[in-house]
Scaffold this active site. Structure first.
Site, PDB file in Angstrom:
ATOM      1  N   ILE A   1       0.855  -1.185   0.000  1.00 16.76           N
ATOM      2  CA  ILE A   1       0.000   0.000   0.000  1.00 16.76           C
ATOM      3  C   ILE A   1       0.893   1.237   0.000  1.00 16.76           C
ATOM      4  O   ILE A   1       1.614   1.490   0.969  1.00 16.76           O
ATOM      5  CB  ILE A   1      -0.935   0.008   1.224  1.00 16.76           C
ATOM      6  N   GLU A   2       0.843   2.011  -1.080  1.00 13.84           N
ATOM      7  CA  GLU A   2       1.782   3.117  -1.251  1.00 13.84           C
ATOM      8  C   GLU A   2       1.131   4.491  -1.146  1.00 13.84           C
ATOM      9  O   GLU A   2       1.781   5.505  -1.430  1.00 13.84           O
ATOM     10  CB  GLU A   2       2.514   2.956  -2.583  1.00 13.84           C
ATOM     11  N   HIS A   3      -0.146   4.520  -0.737  1.00 15.27           N
ATOM     12  CA  HIS A   3      -0.833   5.800  -0.561  1.00 15.27           C
ATOM     13  C   HIS A   3      -1.613   5.749   0.743  1.00 15.27           C
ATOM     14  O   HIS A   3      -2.264   4.746   1.045  1.00 15.27           O
ATOM     15  CB  HIS A   3      -1.756   6.082  -1.746  1.00 15.27           C
TER      16      HIS A   3
END
Length: 354
Positions: free
Chosen positions: A186-188
């Site tokens: 998960i990058e946001h």
């Protein structure tokens, strides 16, 4: 203690047990390879035949039901077709143009072949670089966990009888195909205070516990500690493996460590220089994942991240040797298969062991 490395995957390295390609959760020598996002990808079956790879991370489930008309969306590049499974909508609205659960016949066959011919572990990763995926609370997260489990986990007769999708099942197998677990990339930052991701991971753990066999929950956070997008989920339940991405942020990257320790020799002193392996260990010590194995996430070539982040084979070997004696060291995780296989290290194709 120093480790022996052979130039192979990445402009980095592969680490090998006496028996190659046999995953052991307690090993320090596992090689993990992300697959699914490279241009003009070779089929997974070709990588599966490589004995130096222990784990594949299929990337990605890039959309969640709210964004993809009721089912999660998957994207594995050229291994999928434009055809999608029919979906029934989300929140009382049916928008077929948002259907993103693609059919991937080549991948179905190759997963089946890989399972029949090897003991490699296969994980399914959620997230990636797109900003589109979000959960909207605990109920949303728990429902996604159940969908993922019924679609990609062990074949459930009640699910199949309803004609609901099993995207990885190959027609030649009556048993169906189950992944060995799920990975969070998960990058946001979540918009619901991490309630959805906490519920998702907690529910997956409970589903694992009720099923025969061993299933893994893993994460691929950025190198900064804590990772703003994943800290909540990482503190909610037990993760088995952490594949830290030491290549997207300069201040905590593997390259920064390599530049600060150009003359490192195995067993010698070195400076952390902002490299956050030990900081991640400290963070995890205060969570349910205190016993998780930590992996060095490295770029497979200059094309997979900014060219500055790429390491030479020797630099990567030095880094792995420096941290190999950490009790939680598990191996290396390489982003990603296509560029890594094309990379040339020391005048050799990187998939060639020496």
């Amino acid at each position: 203690m120093a480790m022996t490395v052979r130039p192979t995957w990445t402009g980095s390295l592969a680490l090998h047990d006496v028996v190659l390609g046999v995953f052991s959760a307690g090993s320090k020598n596992n090689v993990v390879l992300y697959y699914g996002q490279g241009p003009n990808q070779k089929r997974l079956s070709q990588y599966c035949a490589d004995p130096s790879i222990d784990v594949f991370i299929l990337s990605f489930v890039h959309l969640f039901p709210q964004q993809a008309n009721g089912y999660p969306g998957i994207d594995f590049g050229n291994q999928c077709w434009a055809e999608t499974y029919a979906e029934s909508g989300y929140g009382g609205q049916n928008k077929p143009t948002n259907n993103c659960l693609l059919k991937c016949p080549n991948l179905q066959r190759d997963l089946y072949t890989c399972r029949q011919t090897s003991t490699k572990k296969i994980l399914l990763s959620l997230g990636g670089g797109t900003t589109a995926h979000q959960l909207s609370g605990a109920v949303d997260g728990e429902n996604l966990a159940k969908q993922l489990w019924y679609m990609f986990g062990p074949r459930q007769s009640s699910w199949v009888r309803q004609g609901l999708p099993r995207p990885f099942d190959y027609a030649g197998s009556s048993a169906g195909f189950s992944v060995d677990g799920f990975d969070l990339d998960i990058e946001h930052p979540p918009t619901d205070g991490s309630a959805g991701y906490k519920a998702l991971t907690t529910k997956l753990r409970s589903l694992y516990a009720a099923a025969p066999g061993t299933f893994y929950l893993t994460a691929s956070p950025q190198c900064v500690v804590p990772d703003a997008s994943m800290a909540g989920a990482l503190q909610a339940t037990t993760f088995d493996m952490i594949f830290v991405q030491f290549y997207n942020m300069a201040r905590c990257s593997a390259r920064r460590w390599a530049d600060a320790n150009p003359n490192y020799v195995p067993g010698g002193d070195f400076g952390a220089a902002g490299f956050t392996y030990d900081a991640w260990t400290t963070f995890l010590a205060g969570t349910y994942s205190r016993n998780a194995r930590m992996y060095l996430g490295l770029p497979g070539s200059a094309k997979t991240a900014s060219p500055w982040f790429e390491l030479t084979v020797q630099q990567a070997a030095n880094l792995a040797n420096a941290y190999y004696c950490r009790s939680n060291f598990g191996g290396v995780a390489i982003w990603e298969a296509t560029y890594a296989s094309e990379n040339v290290a020391s005048g050799q194709e990187t998939s060639t062991r020496t």
